[in-house]
Design a protein around this motif. Structure first.
Motif, short mmCIF file in Angstrom:
data_model
loop_
_atom_site.label_atom_id
_atom_site.label_comp_id
_atom_site.label_asym_id
_atom_site.label_seq_id
_atom_site.Cartn_x
_atom_site.Cartn_y
_atom_site.Cartn_z
N SER A 1 0.83 -1.20 0.00
CA SER A 1 0.00 0.00 0.00
C SER A 1 0.87 1.25 0.00
CB SER A 1 -0.94 0.02 1.22
OG SER A 1 -0.20 0.02 2.42
N TYR A 2 0.37 2.27 -0.67
CA TYR A 2 1.11 3.53 -0.82
C TYR A 2 0.11 4.67 -0.73
CZ TYR A 2 4.04 7.17 -2.94
OH TYR A 2 4.73 8.33 -3.18
N THR A 3 0.37 5.62 0.15
CA THR A 3 -0.47 6.80 0.31
C THR A 3 0.42 8.03 0.35
OG1 THR A 3 -2.13 5.55 1.56
CG2 THR A 3 -2.19 7.94 1.75
N LYS A 4 0.16 9.00 -0.54
CA LYS A 4 1.07 10.13 -0.65
C LYS A 4 0.35 11.36 -1.17
CE LYS A 4 5.22 12.09 -0.92
NZ LYS A 4 6.06 12.34 0.28
N ALA A 5 0.67 12.51 -0.57
CA ALA A 5 0.27 13.80 -1.12
C ALA A 5 1.37 14.21 -2.08
CB ALA A 5 0.09 14.82 -0.02
N VAL B 1 -2.66 10.54 -3.86
CA VAL B 1 -2.81 9.22 -4.46
C VAL B 1 -2.81 8.17 -3.37
CG1 VAL B 1 -0.32 8.97 -4.84
CG2 VAL B 1 -1.92 7.57 -6.16
N THR B 2 -3.70 7.20 -3.49
CA THR B 2 -3.76 6.05 -2.59
C THR B 2 -3.83 4.79 -3.45
OG1 THR B 2 -4.93 7.30 -0.88
CG2 THR B 2 -5.06 4.90 -0.77
N SER B 3 -2.89 3.86 -3.23
CA SER B 3 -2.86 2.65 -4.04
C SER B 3 -2.69 1.44 -3.13
CB SER B 3 -1.70 2.71 -5.04
OG SER B 3 -1.75 1.61 -5.94
N ASN B 4 -3.43 0.37 -3.44
CA ASN B 4 -3.40 -0.83 -2.62
C ASN B 4 -3.42 -2.07 -3.52
OD1 ASN B 4 -3.52 -1.94 0.16
ND2 ASN B 4 -5.43 -2.83 -0.56
N LEU B 5 -2.38 -2.92 -3.39
CA LEU B 5 -2.24 -4.11 -4.21
C LEU B 5 -2.27 -5.35 -3.34
CD1 LEU B 5 -1.48 -5.62 -6.88
CD2 LEU B 5 0.93 -5.21 -6.25
N PRO C 1 -0.75 -22.93 -8.32
CA PRO C 1 -0.10 -21.81 -7.64
C PRO C 1 0.40 -20.72 -8.58
CG PRO C 1 1.31 -23.76 -7.64
CD PRO C 1 -0.04 -24.20 -8.12
N GLN C 2 0.59 -21.06 -9.87
CA GLN C 2 1.06 -20.06 -10.82
C GLN C 2 -0.03 -19.07 -11.21
OE1 GLN C 2 0.39 -23.20 -11.48
NE2 GLN C 2 -0.83 -23.31 -13.36
N ASN C 3 -1.29 -19.41 -10.95
CA ASN C 3 -2.40 -18.51 -11.26
C ASN C 3 -2.66 -17.60 -10.06
OD1 ASN C 3 -2.66 -19.81 -13.72
ND2 ASN C 3 -4.27 -21.19 -12.99
N ILE C 4 -2.00 -16.47 -10.04
CA ILE C 4 -2.02 -15.57 -8.88
C ILE C 4 -3.24 -14.66 -8.94
CG2 ILE C 4 -0.79 -13.73 -7.68
CD1 ILE C 4 1.81 -14.92 -8.75
N ASP C 5 -4.00 -14.62 -7.84
CA ASP C 5 -5.12 -13.69 -7.73
C ASP C 5 -4.59 -12.28 -7.52
OD1 ASP C 5 -6.70 -15.94 -7.86
OD2 ASP C 5 -7.13 -15.98 -5.70
N VAL C 6 -5.17 -11.32 -8.26
CA VAL C 6 -4.72 -9.93 -8.19
C VAL C 6 -5.92 -9.04 -7.88
CG1 VAL C 6 -3.62 -8.03 -9.43
CG2 VAL C 6 -2.92 -10.39 -9.91
N ASN C 7 -5.74 -8.14 -6.92
CA ASN C 7 -6.75 -7.11 -6.62
C ASN C 7 -5.99 -5.81 -6.38
OD1 ASN C 7 -8.75 -5.43 -5.46
ND2 ASN C 7 -9.89 -7.22 -4.78
N TRP C 8 -6.06 -4.89 -7.33
CA TRP C 8 -5.26 -3.65 -7.29
C TRP C 8 -6.17 -2.45 -7.47
CZ3 TRP C 8 -0.75 -2.32 -11.18
CH2 TRP C 8 -0.04 -1.22 -10.68
N GLU C 9 -6.16 -1.57 -6.50
CA GLU C 9 -7.04 -0.40 -6.51
C GLU C 9 -6.22 0.86 -6.28
OE1 GLU C 9 -11.36 0.80 -4.51
OE2 GLU C 9 -10.10 -0.75 -3.61
N THR C 10 -6.45 1.89 -7.11
CA THR C 10 -5.73 3.15 -7.01
C THR C 10 -6.71 4.31 -7.15
OG1 THR C 10 -3.71 2.20 -7.93
CG2 THR C 10 -3.90 4.59 -7.97
N ILE C 11 -6.55 5.32 -6.30
CA ILE C 11 -7.41 6.50 -6.34
C ILE C 11 -6.54 7.75 -6.42
CG2 ILE C 11 -9.17 7.85 -5.15
CD1 ILE C 11 -10.02 5.28 -3.73
N PHE C 12 -6.78 8.57 -7.44
CA PHE C 12 -6.16 9.88 -7.55
C PHE C 12 -7.22 10.92 -7.19
CE2 PHE C 12 -3.74 7.24 -10.47
CZ PHE C 12 -2.43 7.61 -10.19
N LEU C 13 -6.86 11.88 -6.36
CA LEU C 13 -7.79 12.89 -5.91
C LEU C 13 -7.16 14.27 -6.10
CD1 LEU C 13 -10.66 12.60 -4.72
CD2 LEU C 13 -9.68 12.98 -2.47
#
Length: 299
Positions: free
Chosen positions: A204-208, A215-219, A229-241
Motif C-alpha cells: 500500500s502507498y499513500t502520498k500527497a 494518491v492512494t494505491s493498494n495491491l 499456484p502459478q495462477n495468482i489472484d490480483v486485486n489492485w485499486e488506485t485512487i487519484f484525488l
C-alpha cells in the motif's frame, strides 16, 4: 444481518467523526477520506439520439491506527457504491464493503520490520446484475464474500507498507442458493464455502504528491499452494484525488481484478453462463466534493 455487520465494522471509527480536526489521540492516529461525485446528461429533442442519464458514486475510507514502542495495530474500513440511472432504469456500477486489520510487533530498532497477523474481509452491499434487462442477480451480499487471514512480516517506510505472508488462509463464501448451486466464484456446486491455503502479499502507498494531488494505491496478491499456484489472484485499486477548489475535487478511481476462479469471459451458447476467467478492469472519472484528513491528506 447486513445492518449488524456494518455496525460492527464502523464501531472502531466512530470517535473520528466526533473529533475530525484532531487526527491523533494518545497512541491512536485517525485518518479519513470521503468523496461524492456525479455526472448528468440531459437531452431534449436531441436529433442524434440518446437517453437522459445520471451517474452517482460515493466513497468512504476510514483508518484508525494504534502504535506504541513495540506494537502497531492498523485498521481500515472502506465502502464504495456507484449507480447509473438511464431513462427509467438503474444499474449498479460499483459496490464494495471491506475491512482490514493488521497487528504488528517491531523486530528491529528502526521499526521498519515487524512480525504480523493480518485479516481482511470483503463483500458487497446489494445485488448485482449483468445488464438492465437481467432479472437474476449474478452477485449479492456474501455471494461472494472473502475472508483472508495470515501470519507474516511487514516492512514499513514512510508512505509505503509491504506485508508478506507465507501462511495465508483464504475463504470464499457464496451464501446464495442459486449462485451456490451453479458453483459460482470457485466454490463446488451446491457448496457455500471454499478454503484455500497459500501465500499472500499486500503493498500500500499513500502520498500527497502535490498540495492539491493525493494518491492512494493498494495491491493484493494471493497464490494457492495446492491448486494452480502459478495462477495468482490480483486485486489492485488506485485512487487519484485532485483538489480543484476548496472541497471540489476531480477523482480518478482505477480497479483491476484477476481471479482464476471467477469466470467473466466466453459465454456458453446454451446456458449463457461464462466459461473462462479474465482480467476485470474499471475506471471511474468523477467531479464532486470530498473531505480528507490524516494520512489521506498530508498538509
Amino acid at each position: 444481518m447486513k445492518k449488524l455487520l456494518l455496525s460492527l465494522l464502523i464501531l472502531p471509527f466512530v470517535v473520528t467523526a466526533q473529533d475530525a480536526d484532531s487526527t491523533k489521540s494518545s497512541n491512536w492516529t485517525y485518518a479519513g477520506l470521503y468523496s461524492f461525485s456525479m455526472s448528468q446528461t440531459s437531452l431534449t429533442n436531441w436529433n442524434a439520439g440518446g437517453e437522459n442519464s445520471l451517474n452517482l458514486s460515493a466513497l468512504i475510507r476510514q483508518a484508525a491506527d494504534f502504535e506504541n514502542e513495540d506494537w502497531t495495530w492498523a485498521n481500515t474500513f472502506s465502502a464504495t457504491y456507484a449507480v447509473n440511472y438511464q431513462g427509467s432504469s438503474a444499474l449498479k456500477t460499483g459496490d464494495n464493503l471491506e475491512y482490514t486489520t493488521r497487528l504488528d510487533r517491531n523486530i528491529n530498532e528502526k521499526k521498519t520490520w515487524r512480525t504480523s497477523a493480518f485479516l481482511n474481509f470483503r463483500t458487497q452491499f446489494v445485488d448485482g446484475f449483468e445488464n438492465r434487462e437481467a432479472t437474476k442477480p449474478i452477485s449479492t451480499f456474501m455471494a461472494p464474500g472473502y475472508l483472508t487471514a495470515g501470519l507474516g512480516f511487514t516492512y514499513k517506510q514512510e508512505d509505503f507498507t509491504l506485508y508478506v505472508s507465507p501462511v495465508t488462509l483464504k475463504q470464499t463464501y457464496v451464501l446464495d442458493d442459486s449462485l451456490s448451486a451453479k458453483g459460482a466464484f470457485g466454490v463446488d456446486a451446491g457448496s457455500t464455502l471454499r478454503n484455500e491455503v497459500g501465500a499472500s502479499l499486500n503493498a500500500s502507498y499513500t502520498k500527497a504528491i502535490t498540495p492539491t494531488l493525493d494518491v492512494t494505491s493498494n495491491l493484493n496478491l494471493f497464490s494457492n499452494y495446492v491448486e494452480n499456484p502459478q495462477n495468482i489472484d490480483v486485486n489492485w485499486e488506485t485512487i487519484f484525488l485532485l483538489q480543484a477548489w476548496e472541497n471540489i475535487t476531480v477523482s480518478w478511481h482505477l480497479h483491476l481484478i484477476y481471479d482464476d476462479d471467477i469466470l467473466v469471459q466466453n459465454p456458453d451458447p446454451v446456458s449463457g453462463d461464462f466459461t473462462s476467467p479474465g482480467t476485470q478492469f474499471k475506471s471511474v472519472l468523477g467531479l464532486g466534493i470530498s473531505y480528507a484528513f490524516g494520512k489521506y491528506k498530508e498538509d
